[in-house]
Write a protein that holds these residues in place. Structure first.
Motif, PDB file in Angstrom:
ATOM      1  N   GLU A   1       0.810  -1.200   0.010  1.00 13.22           N
ATOM      2  CA  GLU A   1       0.081  -0.103   0.068  1.00 13.22           C
ATOM      3  C   GLU A   1       0.886   1.399  -0.080  1.00 13.22           C
ATOM      4  N   ILE A   2       2.068   1.188   0.467  1.00 12.97           N
ATOM      5  CA  ILE A   2       2.852   2.354   0.316  1.00 12.97           C
ATOM      6  C   ILE A   2       3.095   2.707  -0.959  1.00 12.97           C
ATOM      7  N   LEU A   3       3.001   2.046  -2.076  1.00 12.26           N
ATOM      8  CA  LEU A   3       3.189   2.196  -3.270  1.00 12.26           C
ATOM      9  C   LEU A   3       1.787   2.661  -4.113  1.00 12.26           C
ATOM     10  N   HIS A   4       0.656   2.550  -3.481  1.00 13.25           N
ATOM     11  CA  HIS A   4      -0.441   2.840  -3.911  1.00 13.25           C
ATOM     12  C   HIS A   4      -0.675   4.430  -4.758  1.00 13.25           C
TER      13      HIS A   4
ATOM     14  N   LEU B   1       7.639   9.072  -0.681  1.00 16.34           N
ATOM     15  CA  LEU B   1       7.697   8.244  -1.957  1.00 16.34           C
ATOM     16  C   LEU B   1       6.710   8.509  -2.918  1.00 16.34           C
TER      17      LEU B   1
ATOM     18  N   PRO C   1       3.212   8.865   1.098  1.00 15.21           N
ATOM     19  CA  PRO C   1       3.884   8.088   2.243  1.00 15.21           C
ATOM     20  C   PRO C   1       5.223   8.552   2.646  1.00 15.21           C
TER      21      PRO C   1
ATOM     22  N   CYS D   1       8.637   7.510   4.207  1.00 13.95           N
ATOM     23  CA  CYS D   1       9.633   6.506   4.805  1.00 13.95           C
ATOM     24  C   CYS D   1      10.530   6.836   5.803  1.00 13.95           C
TER      25      CYS D   1
ATOM     26  N   TYR E   1       5.520   5.735   7.739  1.00 16.38           N
ATOM     27  CA  TYR E   1       6.075   4.391   8.053  1.00 16.38           C
ATOM     28  C   TYR E   1       7.766   4.184   8.258  1.00 16.38           C
TER      29      TYR E   1
ATOM     30  N   LEU F   1      11.355  -1.224  -1.809  1.00 22.68           N
ATOM     31  CA  LEU F   1      10.175  -0.425  -2.384  1.00 22.68           C
ATOM     32  C   LEU F   1      10.700   0.375  -3.901  1.00 22.68           C
TER      33      LEU F   1
ATOM     34  N   ALA G   1       8.929  -0.035  -7.156  1.00 28.61           N
ATOM     35  CA  ALA G   1       8.489   1.032  -7.736  1.00 28.61           C
ATOM     36  C   ALA G   1       9.074   1.383  -9.322  1.00 28.61           C
TER      37      ALA G   1
ATOM     38  N   VAL H   1       5.938  -0.689 -11.105  1.00 26.07           N
ATOM     39  CA  VAL H   1       4.542  -0.127 -10.863  1.00 26.07           C
ATOM     40  C   VAL H   1       4.628   1.333 -11.181  1.00 26.07           C
TER      41      VAL H   1
ATOM     42  N   ILE I   1      -6.637  -1.259  -7.758  1.00 23.03           N
ATOM     43  CA  ILE I   1      -5.641  -1.780  -6.482  1.00 23.03           C
ATOM     44  C   ILE I   1      -6.008  -1.186  -5.287  1.00 23.03           C
ATOM     45  N   HIS I   2      -7.191  -0.393  -5.064  1.00 17.93           N
ATOM     46  CA  HIS I   2      -7.503   0.047  -3.871  1.00 17.93           C
ATOM     47  C   HIS I   2      -8.535  -0.951  -3.401  1.00 17.93           C
TER      48      HIS I   2
END
Ligand SMILES: NC(=O)c1ccc[n+]([C@@H]2O[C@H](COP(=O)([O-])OP(=O)(O)OC[C@H]3O[C@@H](n4cnc5c(N)ncnc54)[C@H](OP(=O)(O)O)[C@@H]3O)[C@@H](O)[C@H]2O)c1
Ligand SMILES: NC(=O)c1ccc[n+]([C@@H]2O[C@H](COP(=O)([O-])OP(=O)(O)OC[C@H]3O[C@@H](n4cnc5c(N)ncnc54)[C@H](OP(=O)(O)O)[C@@H]3O)[C@@H](O)[C@H]2O)c1
Lengths: 254, 254
Positions: free
Chosen positions: A189-192, B108, B123, B125, B149, B159, B163, B166, B202-203
């Protein structure tokens, strides 16, 4: 008032039925499907038939049925010289039996049973053998959506291939991202938000101008490090293939 | 009141400056960059320095500078035992010179100069060598965003690779979709709503459960037709590679 007979009871038929229900100038006067399924909780039972020889006269017959059933069902229609359309992205218009006037009424979006659909911004791809039918179908589509396009069967094929890349393969990229996170216990979900932003960007900038990342930067150091991190062979191989593809595209252009 | 010194004047530095400006409990007391650039139209000239030996005392020094400058610039800092963080997705925390207490404050998301950023859902990090610093950085990040996070350098690497799939590779899928449309004179914008929907899904559903298309259906007929339509060798090859990858994944699982 335009009258419609809707054939099929799947995702598309149900969403179209609900959408037409909100339109005063359009009436779905009858629905056909093999199981006698109601398409909507407000649908009256006497508007449903399981007998294809029992169809009422209407301005248009919309076949919202499986791709491979279009030819057969259109041949089974008990009338001629009427407008008969399918809703498929990949079936040629000519698959509709030529005793009737064929057309296509294709909403380019993914539908699923559970999710409500706002047709307003869904592109409708329209095709018809006769010009008057094309005009009629475009008017009908424009009652549901602001986005209505004249698209030939050949162009629809092109869109379908392009959709495989931007929808199916993109979803597969998300799947790999998810796998990498899960394998390493990092929440996907961090990538959403990044995913949403990636998609939103196409509204502002052509995708080839939005390309970022180690491949387009020719950042060998990072590419090597990433290949070292990936443990799954398939993921590694796809990373290499896509990196090379991006490099060959931008290498030539730069 | 927390005090910040911000180093760098690029995309991230500018967006962070603007975001902190809206926070009453945080003040960016000084900015350093080599060219003496103002980060914001409301920034006072006397808060900008081009002299790294002239930095004020602050609770945290945020290095929003190019990845490969982190090590060097952190070594040039004229003090010790203070909290110094970078904003990078791929630079290890340990790259920060160990005379100071290192940390990471990584938002991110992709930033570009022109586009306004709403940090609220981006987000952050966070990593720090000392627990008290981690607590401080998380509190600082939570003033800007709801999503904060704890992420180690190893997890940040993960990540970053995810990334690439995605974001970078997904954008490349859009590029190919666009190419296919352009080559065949079909407007790519017809596919925009499908792209947004692909990302939105994706949600609601894990990407591996959302997979659709001819590959996962093993629809050889359509795959063959698509390969026949594609004229560009690279596009053809990627279609085949990705189709096989999807088939091998779902073939095994089904
Ligand atoms: N789903 C999408 O995202 C989407 C988007 C745009 C366009 N489309 C196109 O819209 C059409 C319908 O798709 P869908 O997703 O609604 O499919 P679906 O949910 O699988 O429903 C298919 C429907 O077709 C009927 N059918 C299949 N074979 C039949 C036959 N021989 N005689 C009579 N009815 C038959 C099925 O009836 P039974 O239950 O009796 O088998 C069912 O009602 C397809 O051409 C599809 O390509 C789909
Ligand atoms: N852009 C994004 O989407 C994004 C997202 C998250 C994290 N990040 C990370 O945030 C950091 C900054 O990225 P950015 O996009 O803001 O970069 P950018 O727009 O390219 O700006 C880089 C900044 O670093 C400065 N710099 C480079 N080398 C330096 C040196 N030796 N000494 C002093 N200053 C130096 C540059 O100053 P000069 O103008 O003087 O060269 C410039 O102000 C990077 O670590 C990046 O990985 C970026």
């Amino acid at each position: 008032m335009n009258s419609i007979v809707l054939l099929g009871a799947g995702n598309v038929a149900q969403h179209l039925y609900a959408a037409f229900l909100n339109q005063k100038s359009v009436e779905v006067i009858q629905c056909y499907n093999r199981k006698g399924i109601k398409l909507h909780k407000d649908q009256k039972a006497d508007t449903i038939t399981t007998d294809i020889t029992n169809l009422k006269e209407a301005d248009v017959y919309i076949l919202a049925i499986s791709d491979d059933a279009v030819e057969k069902v259109s041949s089974a229609l008990p009338f001629m010289d009427r407008l008969v359309v399918h809703t498929s992205g990949s079936v040629p218009m000519k698959s509709i039996d030529n005793r009737n006037h064929p057309g296509v009424f294709y909403p380019l979006q993914t539908f699923s049973a559970t999710k409500k659909v706002d047709f307003n911004k869904i592109p409708f791809c329209i095709e018809a053998e006769r010009e008057t039918d094309a005009v009629f179908l475009k008017k009908l589509a424009s009652r549901l959506s602001q986005k209505v396009y004249d698209i030939s069967s050949d162009q629809r094929n092109i869109l379908h291939v392009a959709a495989v890349f931007v929808n199916n393969f993109t979803n597969y990229m998300f799947t790999i991202g998810n796998e990498i996170c899960e394998e390493n216990k990092v929440p996907f979900e961090i990538l959403h938000p990044l995913i949403q932003e990636t998609a939103k960007k196409i509204h502002e900038i052509e995708p080839d101008k939005a390309q970022t990342g180690p491949a387009v930067r020719n950042d060998f150091h990072t590419i090597e490090r990433h290949l070292g991190i990936l443990t799954n062979d398939l993921q590694k191989q796809l990373y290499e293939t896509l990196t090379k593809a991006i490099q060959s595209k931008y290498g030539k252009e730069l």
